[in-house]
Design a protein around this motif. Structure first.
Motif, PDB file in Angstrom:
ATOM      1  N   MET A   1       0.718  -1.032   0.100  1.00  0.00           N
ATOM      2  CA  MET A   1       0.111  -0.033   0.011  1.00  0.00           C
ATOM      3  C   MET A   1       0.870   1.220   0.101  1.00  0.00           C
ATOM      4  SD  MET A   1      -3.026   0.835   2.487  1.00  0.00           S
ATOM      5  CE  MET A   1      -4.445   1.707   1.388  1.00  0.00           C
ATOM      6  N   ARG A   2       0.146   2.489  -0.557  1.00  0.00           N
ATOM      7  CA  ARG A   2       1.083   3.519  -0.712  1.00  0.00           C
ATOM      8  C   ARG A   2       0.749   4.430   0.591  1.00  0.00           C
ATOM      9  NH1 ARG A   2       4.935   1.802  -3.393  1.00  0.00           N
ATOM     10  NH2 ARG A   2       5.773   4.001  -3.718  1.00  0.00           N
ATOM     11  N   CYS A   3       1.620   5.458   0.885  1.00  0.00           N
ATOM     12  CA  CYS A   3       1.178   6.502   1.758  1.00  0.00           C
ATOM     13  C   CYS A   3       0.151   7.472   1.041  1.00  0.00           C
ATOM     14  CB  CYS A   3       2.427   7.280   2.047  1.00  0.00           C
ATOM     15  SG  CYS A   3       2.243   8.795   3.175  1.00  0.00           S
ATOM     16  N   HIS A   4      -0.928   7.748   2.021  1.00  0.00           N
ATOM     17  CA  HIS A   4      -2.015   8.688   1.449  1.00  0.00           C
ATOM     18  C   HIS A   4      -1.326   9.938   1.249  1.00  0.00           C
ATOM     19  CE1 HIS A   4      -5.817  10.531   1.746  1.00  0.00           C
ATOM     20  NE2 HIS A   4      -5.508  11.222   2.564  1.00  0.00           N
ATOM     21  N   CYS A   6       2.104  11.027   0.524  1.00  0.00           N
ATOM     22  CA  CYS A   6       3.416  11.426  -0.562  1.00  0.00           C
ATOM     23  C   CYS A   6       3.540  10.038  -1.552  1.00  0.00           C
ATOM     24  CB  CYS A   6       4.619  11.291   0.542  1.00  0.00           C
ATOM     25  SG  CYS A   6       5.247   9.956   1.123  1.00  0.00           S
ATOM     26  N   ASP A   7       2.688   9.090  -1.414  1.00  0.00           N
ATOM     27  CA  ASP A   7       2.772   8.009  -2.275  1.00  0.00           C
ATOM     28  C   ASP A   7       4.026   7.358  -2.185  1.00  0.00           C
ATOM     29  OD1 ASP A   7       1.356   6.603  -4.345  1.00  0.00           O
ATOM     30  OD2 ASP A   7       2.702   7.324  -5.843  1.00  0.00           O
ATOM     31  N   GLY A   8       4.583   7.263  -1.061  1.00  0.00           N
ATOM     32  CA  GLY A   8       5.635   6.232  -0.741  1.00  0.00           C
ATOM     33  C   GLY A   8       5.136   5.313  -0.073  1.00  0.00           C
ATOM     34  N   ASP A   9       5.630   4.127   0.069  1.00  0.00           N
ATOM     35  CA  ASP A   9       5.527   2.911   0.758  1.00  0.00           C
ATOM     36  C   ASP A   9       5.023   3.177   2.013  1.00  0.00           C
ATOM     37  OD1 ASP A   9       6.542   1.515  -1.318  1.00  0.00           O
ATOM     38  OD2 ASP A   9       8.540   0.964  -0.225  1.00  0.00           O
ATOM     39  N   ALA A  10       3.779   2.625   2.117  1.00  0.00           N
ATOM     40  CA  ALA A  10       3.181   2.836   3.742  1.00  0.00           C
ATOM     41  C   ALA A  10       3.728   1.925   4.638  1.00  0.00           C
ATOM     42  CB  ALA A  10       1.612   2.577   3.574  1.00  0.00           C
ATOM     43  N   ASP A  11       4.239   2.478   5.706  1.00  0.00           N
ATOM     44  CA  ASP A  11       4.631   1.820   6.865  1.00  0.00           C
ATOM     45  C   ASP A  11       3.521   1.315   8.038  1.00  0.00           C
ATOM     46  OD1 ASP A  11       7.373   1.629   6.190  1.00  0.00           O
ATOM     47  OD2 ASP A  11       7.324   3.886   6.694  1.00  0.00           O
ATOM     48  N   GLY A  22      -3.099   4.222   4.524  1.00  0.00           N
ATOM     49  CA  GLY A  22      -1.503   3.973   4.686  1.00  0.00           C
ATOM     50  C   GLY A  22      -1.072   5.031   4.745  1.00  0.00           C
ATOM     51  N   CYS A  24       3.208   6.575   5.237  1.00  0.00           N
ATOM     52  CA  CYS A  24       4.782   6.263   5.656  1.00  0.00           C
ATOM     53  C   CYS A  24       5.184   6.718   6.989  1.00  0.00           C
ATOM     54  CB  CYS A  24       5.602   7.142   4.609  1.00  0.00           C
ATOM     55  SG  CYS A  24       5.682   8.818   4.862  1.00  0.00           S
TER      56      CYS A  24
END
Length: 52
Positions: A1-4, A6-11, A22, A24
């Protein structure tokens, strides 16, 4: 899933009412800080603290 944000990987991913969000690590920490500040302001207002 992507961060809401920044579109980075969701942690961190959370779900409520069938909606998944999600974040980061950076945006998760920023949001937690914002929520803490809001809660502190509301608590201060409810207690109506005055200091001399």
């Amino acid at each position: 899933m992507r961060c809401h944000y920044c579109d980075g990987d969701a942690d961190v991913v959370t779900e409520s009412g069938g909606i998944r969000v999600g974040l980061c690590d950076v945006h998760f920490r920023e949001r937690i800080d914002e929520l803490a500040d809001e809660e502190f302001a509301e608590l201060k207002e409810r207690l109506d603290v005055e200091r001399d």
